[in-house]
Design a protein around this motif. Structure first.
Motif, PDB file in Angstrom:
ATOM      1  N   ALA A  10     -12.037 -22.278   9.981  1.00 21.33           N
ATOM      2  CA  ALA A  10     -10.832 -21.645  10.529  1.00 21.33           C
ATOM      3  C   ALA A  10      -9.742 -21.481   9.489  1.00 21.33           C
ATOM      4  N   ASP A  11      -9.628 -22.432   8.568  1.00 14.21           N
ATOM      5  CA  ASP A  11      -8.552 -22.379   7.574  1.00 14.21           C
ATOM      6  C   ASP A  11      -8.905 -21.534   6.361  1.00 14.21           C
ATOM      7  N   ASP A  12     -10.171 -21.236   6.170  1.00 12.66           N
ATOM      8  CA  ASP A  12     -10.572 -20.478   4.975  1.00 12.66           C
ATOM      9  C   ASP A  12     -11.942 -19.855   5.190  1.00 12.66           C
ATOM     10  N   TYR A  13     -11.960 -18.698   5.825  1.00 11.97           N
ATOM     11  CA  TYR A  13     -13.226 -18.014   6.053  1.00 11.97           C
ATOM     12  C   TYR A  13     -13.906 -17.617   4.745  1.00 11.97           C
ATOM     13  N   SER A  14     -13.134 -17.456   3.662  1.00 17.58           N
ATOM     14  CA  SER A  14     -13.728 -17.037   2.392  1.00 17.58           C
ATOM     15  C   SER A  14     -14.692 -18.074   1.827  1.00 17.58           C
TER      16      SER A  14
END
Length: 318
Positions: free
Chosen positions: A206-210
């Motif tokens: 959720a905080d960093d899809y990358s």
């Protein structure tokens, strides 16, 4: 045989001593420098380290790039510093041993034909699915190189006109829909239009899809994550679609699926086979190619490069 095979990747190079039975008996791992001279020095250092422990007769290099028909020159390699470089001659001058150069997918195909999944097959296509897609074609064990040494470049067959942008400059290439990288891209597209809170992947990234990777998507699919399973189903469809195109062109007896993504084959290969069989031209009126996963795993490039190097050295000795 006791030749050294070296799989030269964009991140690391892995060198191994291969015996006459195709077994890797010792290895050295090193980071891949981003300078050509430093890379050749690193290769020479790996060979020197191995031959301090084993007798070595020849060296083979497997590289992800365009190798000229002379099998001496790397024309272009997107993740390596060589450009129109006489790599085999330059490395040979450093180490004092004969050096053979080959595309990494071709080397893997030779290894699978000699020791693995393709033994005894006449016309073989190997599809190596990892970060992208590499391809190789063998007829009775002989590698098809094309007129200029760079065929077949299967990963950049255009399956979706106007589709996802590819690093090669085109849009809609097969590897943009059927690779580890593509698996992550598909999962991200699905997450963007899904009830994200209900999925493991959404909560985890959720905080960093990358940070999402194809390897993590495959693991989540094994865990039952709905988005990951949908992404894997799309990969299976695109794999079947591409294999049908490849079979229409080459009419192989056997297709070997290799590369890191092949480790997750139980999640997609049956569906890919079914789709391939349904869209192949003349389906129901022609034999289907057998589709198998590779047997040699991450050692295939090393084993194939060493096998080719040993054969070339034998030919030189007459």
């Amino acid at each position: 045989m006791n030749a050294v095979g070296i799989d030269v990747g964009g991140t690391s190079l892995r060198a191994g001593v291969v015996d006459e039975h195709g077994a890797v008996i010792d290895t050295v791992l090193a980071p891949t420098p981003d300078d050509a001279d430093a890379l050749e020095s690193a290769i020479a250092h790996a060979v020197d380290e191995l031959r301090q422990r084993h007798p070595v007769t020849a060296v083979g290099l497997a590289v992800a790039g365009f190798v000229a028909v002379d099998r001496n020159t790397v024309r272009y390699a997107p993740h390596l510093p060589w450009r129109d470089a006489a790599v085999a001659d330059r490395v040979a001058a450093r180490i004092g041993l004969p050096v053979t150069l080959e595309h990494d997918a071709n080397a893997a195909a030779v290894a699978e034909y000699t020791y693995g999944a393709a033994r005894g097959a006449g016309v073989v296509v190997l599809v190596a699915i990892g970060t992208g897609i590499g391809g190789a074609l063998l007829q009775d064990g002989t590698v098809f190189h094309g007129a200029h040494g760079v065929g077949p470049e299967l990963g950049h067959l255009r399956l979706v006109p106007g589709g996802r942008a590819c690093s090669c400059g085109k849009h809609g290439c097969w590897e943009r829909y059927c690779s580890g990288t593509a698996l992550a891209t598909t999962a991200l597209e699905l997450l963007a239009r899904h009830e994200t809170s209900s999925t493991v992947l959404a909560r985890e990234f959720a905080d960093d899809y990358s940070a999402l990777t194809g390897r993590r998507v495959a693991a989540a699919a094994r865990e039952g994550d709905v988005v990951a399973k949908q992404a894997m189903a799309q990969l299976a469809t695109w794999l079947g679609e591409g294999l049908a195109l490849v079979a229409d062109v080459y009419d192989p007896e056997l297709i070997v699926i290799a590369g890191g993504v092949s480790e997750s084959a139980p999640l997609f290969l049956d569906d890919a086979r079914e789709h391939y069989a349904s869209v192949l031209t003349g389906a129901g009126h022609r034999p289907l190619a057998r589709i198998r996963t590779a047997q040699l795993g991450g050692d295939a490039g090393i084993v194939g490069a060493a096998t080719l190097a040993a054969a070339a050295a034998d030919d030189m000795r007459g």
